[in-house]
Scaffold this motif. Sequence first.
Motif, short mmCIF file in Angstrom:
data_model
loop_
_atom_site.label_atom_id
_atom_site.label_comp_id
_atom_site.label_asym_id
_atom_site.label_seq_id
_atom_site.Cartn_x
_atom_site.Cartn_y
_atom_site.Cartn_z
N ASP A 279 -63.50 58.19 77.12
CA ASP A 279 -63.16 57.15 78.08
C ASP A 279 -63.10 55.77 77.43
OD1 ASP A 279 -65.26 59.17 79.72
OD2 ASP A 279 -63.26 58.85 80.56
N GLY A 340 -55.27 55.78 69.76
CA GLY A 340 -55.57 55.69 71.19
C GLY A 340 -56.79 54.85 71.54
N THR A 342 -59.07 52.21 73.16
CA THR A 342 -58.95 51.50 74.44
C THR A 342 -59.27 50.01 74.26
OG1 THR A 342 -61.25 52.07 74.94
CG2 THR A 342 -59.53 53.53 75.82
N HIS A 343 -60.14 49.71 73.27
CA HIS A 343 -60.53 48.32 72.99
C HIS A 343 -60.59 48.09 71.49
CE1 HIS A 343 -62.19 49.33 76.95
NE2 HIS A 343 -62.09 48.04 77.24
N TYR A 361 -58.03 44.22 75.03
CA TYR A 361 -57.87 45.37 75.93
C TYR A 361 -56.51 45.99 75.66
CZ TYR A 361 -61.93 43.45 78.31
OH TYR A 361 -63.18 42.99 78.59
N MET A 362 -56.52 47.17 75.08
CA MET A 362 -55.27 47.74 74.57
C MET A 362 -54.29 48.09 75.69
SD MET A 362 -55.56 47.62 71.35
CE MET A 362 -54.60 48.84 70.46
N LYS A 363 -54.80 48.44 76.85
CA LYS A 363 -53.93 48.86 77.94
C LYS A 363 -53.07 47.69 78.42
CE LYS A 363 -54.54 51.66 82.05
NZ LYS A 363 -55.62 52.10 82.96
N THR A 364 -53.71 46.54 78.56
CA THR A 364 -52.98 45.38 79.12
C THR A 364 -52.54 44.41 78.04
OG1 THR A 364 -55.08 44.24 79.39
CG2 THR A 364 -54.26 45.47 81.29
#
Length: 388
Positions: A279, A340, A342-343, A361-364
Amino acid sequence: MGETSDVVSKEMFSFETRGGEGVTLRPEFTAGIARAFISNGMQQNLPLKLFSTGPLFRYERPQKGRQRQFHQVNFEWLGDDSWQADVEVILAAAQLLYILTNGASVMNCTLLINTLGEAESRAIYRDELVKYLTPYTEQLSQDSKRRLLENPLRILDSKDAGDQKILEHAPKITNYLSDEAQRRIDKVVSVLNESQSTCEVKISPTLVRGLDYYNGIVFEFVSNSGDLGAQNTVLAGGRYDGLIEQMGGKQTPAIGFAAGVERLSLLLSDVGIFVKNIDLKIHVLPFEEISEKLVYRVISSLRYHLAFLLNKISSSKKCSVDIVWLGSIKKRMEKAAKQGATHVIFFAPDEAKNDCCIIKYMKTGTEKKVAFEDLGNLEKLKEIFEIG
Ligand code: ATP
Ligand code: MG
């Protein structure tokens, strides 16, 4: 698996123990399942749908997507010789691949399908193929020279470019099929085209499977991503109506497939979906000027507190914190994205002077300045990593 199959003739992982016993490590599941079926009186319970998974061993040349120890998930359907069983098994395979991508339908595979027909038509075709190939014997690869004598159909499956060239004008099995075999593959393909929209279905007249026991429908799911090279088959199977009888049981129709777990995993990372359910995947990137001591002090505290927090809040949440030292920041950043993360936490000189670091923040794609102190504070960590 057949004396002349590649696996038995050159890939067996065999050795002698200290006690002098000869041991061969399990190279596949199907033959073992057929043996278990025969020796445990399982024919009382037909039809049977069986599932197996575990490590397998083949003495191959290791390369990407090809290991000497690998894993398969394997499905068999025994006791049903209908075309519907062909369809159902292939649909189960397609669904397995689909589910693994969380239904994103980005697996990007092609389903190759062929039929080897019945024994009689196959024998006639085999003779024609040998007739065609014999004048080329000297030009064939070493393996194919051997196959020409032992198992000529396997030459069709050769990955050698020279062999491939010679095969271009070879007779096609399609022209030797009985009407019944031809009708059956047409039926199966048309139903498959209607019932699944996740991958293209292609009839491939040169598709033969590596093992000797197949007849009728054979199929493979091949990745289009290109990254797997010659190892682009992720899942393969077919019908083997003769195997159980050949091993001493009562004639029992059967069809099955096996998927290579390591190849699936490569494919999933290609499309950005990870099998491991992590996660929080944090990559820490210290700039060259930053002292290792500082990084370890801050990150050790982060690791302890994160582990404590995740343990307390949810045991199913997983987390990894990797400090990546080597390479340019750009290279390390690319790696983080590819793996992958996430941060990403940057330790850069300007912020470090003020006891701070930057979290991306890799997602945004947003970035945030965070005090070192906050990485060791449970309440702050909840906020920073959106936990709970
Ligand atoms: P290939 O043509 O790639 O050698 P095969 O015909 O030997 O495959 P099967 O015995 O049918 O393969 O095994 C089914 C699946 O198991 C393959 O499609 C592949 O995903 C996987 N597999 C086979 N051998 C290996 C290996 N040495 N390492 C990793 N995965 C493997
Ligand atoms: Mg092989």
